[in-house]
Design a protein around this motif. Structure first.
Motif, PDB file in Angstrom:
ATOM      1  N   MET A   1       0.842  -1.194   0.000  1.00  0.00           N
ATOM      2  CA  MET A   1       0.000   0.000   0.000  1.00  0.00           C
ATOM      3  C   MET A   1       0.877   1.243   0.000  1.00  0.00           C
ATOM      4  O   MET A   1       1.965   1.256   0.581  1.00  0.00           O
ATOM      5  CB  MET A   1      -0.940  -0.017   1.205  1.00  0.00           C
ATOM      6  CG  MET A   1      -1.828  -1.257   1.246  1.00  0.00           C
ATOM      7  SD  MET A   1      -3.007  -1.269   2.611  1.00  0.00           S
ATOM      8  CE  MET A   1      -4.199  -0.073   2.007  1.00  0.00           C
ATOM      9  N   VAL A   2       0.376   2.284  -0.651  1.00  0.00           N
ATOM     10  CA  VAL A   2       1.157   3.490  -0.902  1.00  0.00           C
ATOM     11  C   VAL A   2       0.591   4.657  -0.100  1.00  0.00           C
ATOM     12  O   VAL A   2      -0.629   4.828   0.004  1.00  0.00           O
ATOM     13  CB  VAL A   2       1.147   3.832  -2.405  1.00  0.00           C
ATOM     14  CG1 VAL A   2       1.994   5.075  -2.681  1.00  0.00           C
ATOM     15  CG2 VAL A   2       1.654   2.653  -3.225  1.00  0.00           C
ATOM     16  N   LYS A   3       1.478   5.464   0.436  1.00  0.00           N
ATOM     17  CA  LYS A   3       1.071   6.659   1.173  1.00  0.00           C
ATOM     18  C   LYS A   3       0.181   7.546   0.307  1.00  0.00           C
ATOM     19  O   LYS A   3       0.469   7.812  -0.853  1.00  0.00           O
ATOM     20  CB  LYS A   3       2.310   7.445   1.601  1.00  0.00           C
ATOM     21  CG  LYS A   3       2.004   8.784   2.268  1.00  0.00           C
ATOM     22  CD  LYS A   3       3.271   9.505   2.687  1.00  0.00           C
ATOM     23  CE  LYS A   3       2.952  10.860   3.290  1.00  0.00           C
ATOM     24  NZ  LYS A   3       4.147  11.542   3.810  1.00  0.00           N
ATOM     25  N   GLY A   4      -0.946   7.988   0.886  1.00  0.00           N
ATOM     26  CA  GLY A   4      -1.834   8.910   0.201  1.00  0.00           C
ATOM     27  C   GLY A   4      -2.799   8.279  -0.777  1.00  0.00           C
ATOM     28  O   GLY A   4      -3.620   8.975  -1.370  1.00  0.00           O
ATOM     29  N   VAL A   5      -2.730   6.958  -0.941  1.00  0.00           N
ATOM     30  CA  VAL A   5      -3.613   6.277  -1.889  1.00  0.00           C
ATOM     31  C   VAL A   5      -4.812   5.693  -1.141  1.00  0.00           C
ATOM     32  O   VAL A   5      -4.686   5.208  -0.017  1.00  0.00           O
ATOM     33  CB  VAL A   5      -2.857   5.171  -2.650  1.00  0.00           C
ATOM     34  CG1 VAL A   5      -3.802   4.372  -3.544  1.00  0.00           C
ATOM     35  CG2 VAL A   5      -1.738   5.787  -3.484  1.00  0.00           C
ATOM     36  N   ASN A   6      -5.983   5.741  -1.773  1.00  0.00           N
ATOM     37  CA  ASN A   6      -7.212   5.173  -1.220  1.00  0.00           C
ATOM     38  C   ASN A   6      -7.483   3.818  -1.867  1.00  0.00           C
ATOM     39  O   ASN A   6      -7.316   3.662  -3.085  1.00  0.00           O
ATOM     40  CB  ASN A   6      -8.396   6.102  -1.488  1.00  0.00           C
ATOM     41  CG  ASN A   6      -8.336   7.381  -0.672  1.00  0.00           C
ATOM     42  OD1 ASN A   6      -9.194   7.656   0.156  1.00  0.00           O
ATOM     43  ND2 ASN A   6      -7.312   8.197  -0.906  1.00  0.00           N
ATOM     44  N   TYR A   7      -7.923   2.866  -1.046  1.00  0.00           N
ATOM     45  CA  TYR A   7      -8.174   1.506  -1.525  1.00  0.00           C
ATOM     46  C   TYR A   7      -9.566   1.047  -1.103  1.00  0.00           C
ATOM     47  O   TYR A   7     -10.030   1.357  -0.005  1.00  0.00           O
ATOM     48  CB  TYR A   7      -7.152   0.522  -0.940  1.00  0.00           C
ATOM     49  CG  TYR A   7      -5.727   0.779  -1.343  1.00  0.00           C
ATOM     50  CD1 TYR A   7      -5.150   0.133  -2.431  1.00  0.00           C
ATOM     51  CD2 TYR A   7      -4.940   1.683  -0.624  1.00  0.00           C
ATOM     52  CE1 TYR A   7      -3.832   0.367  -2.794  1.00  0.00           C
ATOM     53  CE2 TYR A   7      -3.618   1.923  -0.985  1.00  0.00           C
ATOM     54  CZ  TYR A   7      -3.071   1.263  -2.068  1.00  0.00           C
ATOM     55  OH  TYR A   7      -1.767   1.502  -2.424  1.00  0.00           O
ATOM     56  N   ILE A   8     -10.206   0.272  -1.992  1.00  0.00           N
ATOM     57  CA  ILE A   8     -11.406  -0.472  -1.623  1.00  0.00           C
ATOM     58  C   ILE A   8     -10.991  -1.912  -1.362  1.00  0.00           C
ATOM     59  O   ILE A   8     -10.424  -2.572  -2.239  1.00  0.00           O
ATOM     60  CB  ILE A   8     -12.476  -0.429  -2.729  1.00  0.00           C
ATOM     61  CG1 ILE A   8     -12.955   1.007  -2.966  1.00  0.00           C
ATOM     62  CG2 ILE A   8     -13.664  -1.321  -2.359  1.00  0.00           C
ATOM     63  CD1 ILE A   8     -13.927   1.144  -4.130  1.00  0.00           C
ATOM     64  N   PHE A   9     -11.243  -2.402  -0.144  1.00  0.00           N
ATOM     65  CA  PHE A   9     -11.052  -3.810   0.193  1.00  0.00           C
ATOM     66  C   PHE A   9     -12.431  -4.461   0.114  1.00  0.00           C
ATOM     67  O   PHE A   9     -13.287  -4.192   0.962  1.00  0.00           O
ATOM     68  CB  PHE A   9     -10.498  -3.957   1.612  1.00  0.00           C
ATOM     69  CG  PHE A   9      -8.997  -3.832   1.720  1.00  0.00           C
ATOM     70  CD1 PHE A   9      -8.247  -4.820   2.344  1.00  0.00           C
ATOM     71  CD2 PHE A   9      -8.332  -2.724   1.214  1.00  0.00           C
ATOM     72  CE1 PHE A   9      -6.869  -4.706   2.458  1.00  0.00           C
ATOM     73  CE2 PHE A   9      -6.960  -2.599   1.319  1.00  0.00           C
ATOM     74  CZ  PHE A   9      -6.222  -3.595   1.939  1.00  0.00           C
ATOM     75  N   HIS A  10     -12.666  -5.294  -0.896  1.00  0.00           N
ATOM     76  CA  HIS A  10     -13.981  -5.927  -1.012  1.00  0.00           C
ATOM     77  C   HIS A  10     -13.855  -7.426  -0.765  1.00  0.00           C
ATOM     78  O   HIS A  10     -13.199  -8.151  -1.508  1.00  0.00           O
ATOM     79  CB  HIS A  10     -14.656  -5.618  -2.356  1.00  0.00           C
ATOM     80  CG  HIS A  10     -13.819  -5.824  -3.574  1.00  0.00           C
ATOM     81  ND1 HIS A  10     -14.129  -6.738  -4.566  1.00  0.00           N
ATOM     82  CD2 HIS A  10     -12.679  -5.217  -3.982  1.00  0.00           C
ATOM     83  CE1 HIS A  10     -13.226  -6.682  -5.526  1.00  0.00           C
ATOM     84  NE2 HIS A  10     -12.338  -5.769  -5.197  1.00  0.00           N
ATOM     85  N   LEU A  11     -14.491  -7.848   0.331  1.00  0.00           N
ATOM     86  CA  LEU A  11     -14.496  -9.255   0.719  1.00  0.00           C
ATOM     87  C   LEU A  11     -15.589  -9.960  -0.070  1.00  0.00           C
ATOM     88  O   LEU A  11     -16.771  -9.624   0.049  1.00  0.00           O
ATOM     89  CB  LEU A  11     -14.743  -9.384   2.221  1.00  0.00           C
ATOM     90  CG  LEU A  11     -14.903 -10.807   2.763  1.00  0.00           C
ATOM     91  CD1 LEU A  11     -13.642 -11.632   2.549  1.00  0.00           C
ATOM     92  CD2 LEU A  11     -15.281 -10.764   4.245  1.00  0.00           C
ATOM     93  N   ASN A  12     -15.207 -10.936  -0.886  1.00  0.00           N
ATOM     94  CA  ASN A  12     -16.174 -11.620  -1.735  1.00  0.00           C
ATOM     95  C   ASN A  12     -15.844 -13.100  -1.814  1.00  0.00           C
ATOM     96  O   ASN A  12     -14.820 -13.557  -1.312  1.00  0.00           O
ATOM     97  CB  ASN A  12     -16.207 -10.980  -3.127  1.00  0.00           C
ATOM     98  CG  ASN A  12     -14.871 -11.064  -3.850  1.00  0.00           C
ATOM     99  OD1 ASN A  12     -14.666 -11.909  -4.717  1.00  0.00           O
ATOM    100  ND2 ASN A  12     -13.912 -10.183  -3.498  1.00  0.00           N
ATOM    101  N   GLY A  13     -16.730 -13.858  -2.452  1.00  0.00           N
ATOM    102  CA  GLY A  13     -16.553 -15.301  -2.515  1.00  0.00           C
ATOM    103  C   GLY A  13     -17.378 -15.999  -1.446  1.00  0.00           C
ATOM    104  O   GLY A  13     -18.392 -15.477  -0.975  1.00  0.00           O
ATOM    105  N   LYS A  14     -16.903 -17.178  -1.014  1.00  0.00           N
ATOM    106  CA  LYS A  14     -17.693 -17.958  -0.067  1.00  0.00           C
ATOM    107  C   LYS A  14     -16.826 -18.944   0.699  1.00  0.00           C
ATOM    108  O   LYS A  14     -15.721 -19.285   0.289  1.00  0.00           O
ATOM    109  CB  LYS A  14     -18.782 -18.732  -0.812  1.00  0.00           C
ATOM    110  CG  LYS A  14     -18.263 -19.832  -1.732  1.00  0.00           C
ATOM    111  CD  LYS A  14     -19.400 -20.505  -2.480  1.00  0.00           C
ATOM    112  CE  LYS A  14     -18.905 -21.722  -3.268  1.00  0.00           C
ATOM    113  NZ  LYS A  14     -18.536 -22.843  -2.365  1.00  0.00           N
TER     114      LYS A  14
END
Length: 285
Positions: free
Chosen positions: A254-267
Protein backbone atom coordinates in the motif's frame (compact mmCIF):
# COMPACT_ATOMS: atom_id res chain seq x y z
CA UNK A 1 36.46 34.57 -47.97
CA UNK A 2 37.09 32.04 -45.20
CA UNK A 3 35.62 34.42 -42.61
CA UNK A 4 32.51 34.87 -44.76
CA UNK A 5 32.00 31.09 -44.95
CA UNK A 6 32.44 30.74 -41.20
CA UNK A 7 29.93 33.54 -40.60
CA UNK A 8 27.43 31.83 -42.90
CA UNK A 9 27.84 28.47 -41.11
CA UNK A 10 27.46 30.08 -37.67
CA UNK A 11 24.34 31.94 -38.85
CA UNK A 12 22.74 28.74 -40.14
CA UNK A 13 23.50 26.89 -36.90
CA UNK A 14 22.08 29.78 -34.85
CA UNK A 15 18.87 29.79 -36.87
CA UNK A 16 18.59 26.02 -36.43
CA UNK A 17 19.04 26.29 -32.67
CA UNK A 18 16.47 29.08 -32.43
CA UNK A 19 13.99 27.03 -34.43
CA UNK A 20 14.58 23.96 -32.27
CA UNK A 21 13.83 25.99 -29.12
CA UNK A 22 10.39 27.04 -30.30
CA UNK A 23 7.53 25.67 -28.22
CA UNK A 24 5.23 23.27 -30.02
CA UNK A 25 2.04 22.66 -28.06
CA UNK A 26 0.67 19.15 -28.46
CA UNK A 27 -3.08 18.95 -28.06
CA UNK A 28 -5.47 16.02 -27.89
CA UNK A 29 -9.08 15.97 -28.90
CA UNK A 30 -11.37 15.71 -25.88
CA UNK A 31 -14.95 16.47 -24.97
CA UNK A 32 -16.08 17.32 -21.45
CA UNK A 33 -18.64 14.87 -20.12
CA UNK A 34 -22.08 16.35 -19.48
CA UNK A 35 -22.67 15.40 -15.83
CA UNK A 36 -26.35 16.30 -16.14
CA UNK A 37 -26.95 13.48 -18.62
CA UNK A 38 -24.18 10.96 -17.89
CA UNK A 39 -22.74 9.15 -14.88
CA UNK A 40 -19.52 7.21 -14.37
CA UNK A 41 -19.43 3.55 -13.36
CA UNK A 42 -16.89 0.79 -12.81
CA UNK A 43 -18.01 -2.84 -12.60
CA UNK A 44 -16.64 -5.23 -9.96
CA UNK A 45 -16.95 -9.00 -10.51
CA UNK A 46 -17.69 -10.51 -7.07
CA UNK A 47 -19.95 -13.53 -7.63
CA UNK A 48 -19.74 -16.13 -4.80
CA UNK A 49 -18.27 -18.91 -6.93
CA UNK A 50 -14.91 -20.69 -6.92
CA UNK A 51 -12.19 -18.83 -8.81
CA UNK A 52 -11.07 -20.41 -12.09
CA UNK A 53 -9.86 -19.03 -15.40
CA UNK A 54 -12.91 -20.59 -17.07
CA UNK A 55 -15.06 -18.19 -15.02
CA UNK A 56 -13.32 -15.07 -16.34
CA UNK A 57 -15.62 -12.51 -17.92
CA UNK A 58 -14.52 -12.02 -21.52
CA UNK A 59 -17.17 -9.58 -22.75
CA UNK A 60 -19.10 -6.75 -21.12
CA UNK A 61 -22.16 -4.99 -22.53
CA UNK A 62 -24.02 -1.94 -21.30
CA UNK A 63 -27.40 -1.21 -22.89
CA UNK A 64 -26.79 -3.86 -25.58
CA UNK A 65 -23.53 -2.19 -26.65
CA UNK A 66 -20.16 -3.95 -26.36
CA UNK A 67 -18.10 -1.97 -23.86
CA UNK A 68 -15.09 -4.18 -23.20
CA UNK A 69 -13.61 -7.51 -24.25
CA UNK A 70 -10.78 -7.66 -21.70
CA UNK A 71 -10.66 -10.92 -19.73
CA UNK A 72 -11.38 -10.17 -16.06
CA UNK A 73 -11.13 -12.68 -13.20
CA UNK A 74 -13.35 -13.04 -10.15
CA UNK A 75 -12.58 -10.31 -7.66
CA UNK A 76 -11.44 -8.08 -10.53
CA UNK A 77 -12.71 -4.77 -11.86
CA UNK A 78 -13.54 -3.68 -15.38
CA UNK A 79 -11.60 -2.59 -17.27
CA UNK A 80 -9.00 -5.19 -16.30
CA UNK A 81 -8.47 -4.30 -12.63
CA UNK A 82 -7.87 -0.61 -13.42
CA UNK A 83 -9.91 1.85 -11.36
CA UNK A 84 -11.24 3.79 -14.32
CA UNK A 85 -14.84 4.44 -15.27
CA UNK A 86 -17.20 3.94 -18.17
CA UNK A 87 -19.50 6.89 -18.94
CA UNK A 88 -23.16 5.90 -19.34
CA UNK A 89 -26.46 7.77 -19.67
CA UNK A 90 -28.24 8.48 -16.39
CA UNK A 91 -31.32 6.31 -15.86
CA UNK A 92 -32.28 2.69 -16.52
CA UNK A 93 -29.15 0.71 -17.38
CA UNK A 94 -28.80 -2.84 -18.66
CA UNK A 95 -25.61 -4.76 -17.92
CA UNK A 96 -24.60 -8.13 -19.36
CA UNK A 97 -21.44 -10.19 -18.97
CA UNK A 98 -20.26 -13.26 -20.88
CA UNK A 99 -17.48 -15.82 -20.56
CA UNK A 100 -15.70 -18.34 -22.78
CA UNK A 101 -13.30 -18.00 -25.69
CA UNK A 102 -16.22 -17.27 -28.01
CA UNK A 103 -17.54 -14.70 -25.50
CA UNK A 104 -21.06 -16.08 -25.85
CA UNK A 105 -21.77 -17.88 -22.54
CA UNK A 106 -23.99 -15.66 -20.40
CA UNK A 107 -22.77 -15.06 -16.84
CA UNK A 108 -24.94 -12.20 -15.68
CA UNK A 109 -27.76 -9.99 -16.94
CA UNK A 110 -29.74 -7.39 -15.03
CA UNK A 111 -30.96 -3.80 -15.05
CA UNK A 112 -30.55 -1.02 -12.51
CA UNK A 113 -31.12 2.70 -12.18
CA UNK A 114 -27.95 4.75 -12.59
CA UNK A 115 -27.99 8.15 -10.87
CA UNK A 116 -25.65 11.07 -11.46
CA UNK A 117 -22.16 10.81 -9.98
CA UNK A 118 -19.40 8.21 -9.80
CA UNK A 119 -20.23 4.64 -8.81
CA UNK A 120 -18.65 1.27 -8.10
CA UNK A 121 -21.11 -1.48 -9.11
CA UNK A 122 -20.54 -4.86 -7.45
CA UNK A 123 -21.99 -7.99 -9.06
CA UNK A 124 -22.47 -10.20 -5.99
CA UNK A 125 -25.44 -12.38 -7.05
CA UNK A 126 -26.51 -13.89 -10.38
CA UNK A 127 -30.11 -12.82 -9.80
CA UNK A 128 -29.83 -9.44 -8.03
CA UNK A 129 -29.04 -6.01 -9.45
CA UNK A 130 -25.49 -4.78 -8.74
CA UNK A 131 -24.75 -3.18 -5.39
CA UNK A 132 -24.07 0.48 -6.18
CA UNK A 133 -21.69 2.37 -3.90
CA UNK A 134 -21.08 6.02 -4.65
CA UNK A 135 -17.48 7.14 -4.95
CA UNK A 136 -16.28 10.55 -3.73
CA UNK A 137 -15.37 13.29 -6.17
CA UNK A 138 -12.13 13.90 -4.26
CA UNK A 139 -10.04 11.65 -2.02
CA UNK A 140 -8.14 12.35 1.17
CA UNK A 141 -4.39 11.97 0.75
CA UNK A 142 -3.04 12.99 4.17
CA UNK A 143 -0.46 15.59 5.12
CA UNK A 144 2.83 15.28 3.19
CA UNK A 145 5.06 16.00 6.20
CA UNK A 146 3.10 15.10 9.33
CA UNK A 147 1.75 11.61 8.70
CA UNK A 148 2.12 8.52 6.55
CA UNK A 149 -1.32 7.10 5.98
CA UNK A 150 -3.33 5.24 3.40
CA UNK A 151 -7.14 5.03 3.34
CA UNK A 152 -9.29 1.89 3.29
CA UNK A 153 -12.98 1.40 2.45
CA UNK A 154 -14.30 -2.06 3.39
CA UNK A 155 -17.13 -3.73 1.44
CA UNK A 156 -18.65 -7.01 2.71
CA UNK A 157 -20.10 -9.35 0.07
CA UNK A 158 -19.08 -12.62 1.71
CA UNK A 159 -21.20 -15.80 1.74
CA UNK A 160 -21.42 -18.99 3.73
CA UNK A 161 -20.78 -22.35 2.07
CA UNK A 162 -24.52 -22.75 1.35
CA UNK A 163 -24.63 -19.43 -0.52
CA UNK A 164 -26.41 -17.41 2.17
CA UNK A 165 -24.92 -14.13 3.48
CA UNK A 166 -22.20 -14.62 6.08
CA UNK A 167 -23.17 -11.66 8.24
CA UNK A 168 -21.15 -8.92 9.89
CA UNK A 169 -17.38 -9.04 9.34
CA UNK A 170 -14.61 -6.99 10.95
CA UNK A 171 -11.51 -6.07 8.93
CA UNK A 172 -8.32 -5.66 10.94
CA UNK A 173 -4.68 -5.03 10.15
CA UNK A 174 -2.14 -7.39 11.72
CA UNK A 175 1.29 -6.27 12.89
CA UNK A 176 4.03 -7.72 15.09
CA UNK A 177 3.14 -7.26 18.74
CA UNK A 178 4.36 -4.16 20.55
CA UNK A 179 4.42 -6.35 23.69
CA UNK A 180 5.70 -9.71 22.41
CA UNK A 181 5.72 -11.16 25.92
CA UNK A 182 1.93 -10.69 26.01
CA UNK A 183 0.86 -11.63 22.47
CA UNK A 184 2.32 -12.52 19.08
CA UNK A 185 0.44 -9.92 17.06
CA UNK A 186 -1.41 -6.64 17.42
CA UNK A 187 -4.69 -6.31 15.53
CA UNK A 188 -5.68 -2.82 14.40
CA UNK A 189 -9.40 -2.15 13.92
CA UNK A 190 -10.21 -0.77 10.47
CA UNK A 191 -13.92 -1.25 9.73
CA UNK A 192 -16.93 -3.50 10.36
CA UNK A 193 -19.69 -4.10 7.80
CA UNK A 194 -22.82 -6.16 7.55
CA UNK A 195 -23.59 -7.97 4.31
CA UNK A 196 -23.92 -5.55 1.36
CA UNK A 197 -22.53 -2.66 3.41
CA UNK A 198 -19.58 -0.38 2.74
CA UNK A 199 -17.60 1.63 5.27
CA UNK A 200 -16.31 5.15 4.89
CA UNK A 201 -12.66 5.59 3.92
CA UNK A 202 -10.69 4.95 7.11
CA UNK A 203 -7.09 6.19 7.58
CA UNK A 204 -4.57 3.41 8.21
CA UNK A 205 -1.03 4.19 9.34
CA UNK A 206 1.80 2.77 7.25
CA UNK A 207 5.14 1.78 8.77
CA UNK A 208 8.59 1.20 7.37
CA UNK A 209 11.30 -0.16 9.64
CA UNK A 210 9.84 1.76 12.56
CA UNK A 211 9.88 5.09 10.70
CA UNK A 212 6.55 6.87 11.08
CA UNK A 213 6.79 9.64 8.47
CA UNK A 214 8.10 8.84 4.99
CA UNK A 215 6.97 8.64 1.39
CA UNK A 216 6.57 5.44 -0.57
CA UNK A 217 5.16 1.94 -0.25
CA UNK A 218 4.84 -0.50 2.63
CA UNK A 219 5.03 -4.10 1.43
CA UNK A 220 4.31 -7.45 3.03
CA UNK A 221 1.23 -6.17 4.84
CA UNK A 222 -1.14 -8.60 6.55
CA UNK A 223 -4.89 -8.38 7.25
CA UNK A 224 -7.33 -10.60 9.11
CA UNK A 225 -11.11 -10.95 9.33
CA UNK A 226 -13.26 -11.58 12.40
CA UNK A 227 -16.93 -12.37 13.03
CA UNK A 228 -19.27 -10.75 15.54
CA UNK A 229 -18.21 -13.20 18.24
CA UNK A 230 -14.64 -11.95 17.92
CA UNK A 231 -13.48 -15.18 16.27
CA UNK A 232 -11.03 -15.03 13.40
CA UNK A 233 -12.41 -16.38 10.13
CA UNK A 234 -11.01 -19.78 9.20
CA UNK A 235 -10.38 -21.75 6.02
CA UNK A 236 -8.99 -25.02 4.71
CA UNK A 237 -5.35 -24.01 4.20
CA UNK A 238 -4.38 -26.83 1.80
CA UNK A 239 -6.09 -29.34 -0.48
CA UNK A 240 -5.40 -32.09 2.05
CA UNK A 241 -6.66 -30.17 5.09
CA UNK A 242 -9.60 -31.66 6.98
CA UNK A 243 -9.71 -29.01 9.71
CA UNK A 244 -10.02 -25.26 9.28
CA UNK A 245 -7.32 -22.95 10.62
CA UNK A 246 -7.27 -19.16 11.17
CA UNK A 247 -7.25 -17.30 7.87
CA UNK A 248 -4.84 -14.44 7.17
CA UNK A 249 -4.46 -12.41 3.99
CA UNK A 250 -0.82 -11.63 3.26
CA UNK A 251 1.38 -9.92 0.69
CA UNK A 252 -0.38 -6.56 0.40
CA UNK A 253 1.48 -3.43 -0.70
CA UNK A 254 0.00 0.00 0.00
CA UNK A 255 1.16 3.49 -0.90
CA UNK A 256 1.07 6.66 1.17
CA UNK A 257 -1.83 8.91 0.20
CA UNK A 258 -3.61 6.28 -1.89
CA UNK A 259 -7.21 5.17 -1.22
CA UNK A 260 -8.17 1.51 -1.52
CA UNK A 261 -11.41 -0.47 -1.62
CA UNK A 262 -11.05 -3.81 0.19
CA UNK A 263 -13.98 -5.93 -1.01
CA UNK A 264 -14.50 -9.25 0.72
CA UNK A 265 -16.17 -11.62 -1.74
CA UNK A 266 -16.55 -15.30 -2.51
CA UNK A 267 -17.69 -17.96 -0.07
CA UNK A 268 -16.76 -20.50 2.55
CA UNK A 269 -16.58 -24.15 1.55
CA UNK A 270 -17.05 -27.63 2.95
CA UNK A 271 -13.50 -28.43 1.81
CA UNK A 272 -10.56 -26.74 0.08
CA UNK A 273 -11.93 -27.25 -3.44
CA UNK A 274 -15.31 -25.66 -2.73
CA UNK A 275 -14.12 -22.56 -0.87
CA UNK A 276 -13.10 -19.26 -2.44
CA UNK A 277 -12.40 -16.49 0.06
CA UNK A 278 -11.19 -13.36 -1.71
CA UNK A 279 -10.10 -10.14 -0.01
CA UNK A 280 -9.65 -8.14 -3.20
CA UNK A 281 -8.37 -4.57 -3.45
CA UNK A 282 -8.83 -1.63 -5.79
CA UNK A 283 -6.52 1.41 -5.74
CA UNK A 284 -8.87 4.26 -6.64
CA UNK A 285 -6.69 7.37 -6.86
Amino acid sequence: MMMKKLFTIVSVISLFLLASCEKHVITYGATDMDVTTKAQIRLVYDLPIVSASAENITLLKYNDQITSQISTALGGIYPNSTAKYHALPIGATKVETFKGSAKDVSVYSNTFNLAAGKWSAFIYSKTEAPLLIQDPEEYETGHPWIDTVTYIRFVNLFHKADGTPYGKVYLKGRRPATQPNVSTYDYIDIAACNYKEASAYVPYILWRNGIKVWSGTESGMVFALFNEAGEQLTSFATSGATVKTPLVHTGFSMVKGVNYIFHLNGKEGTNYATQSIRLSTIAVN
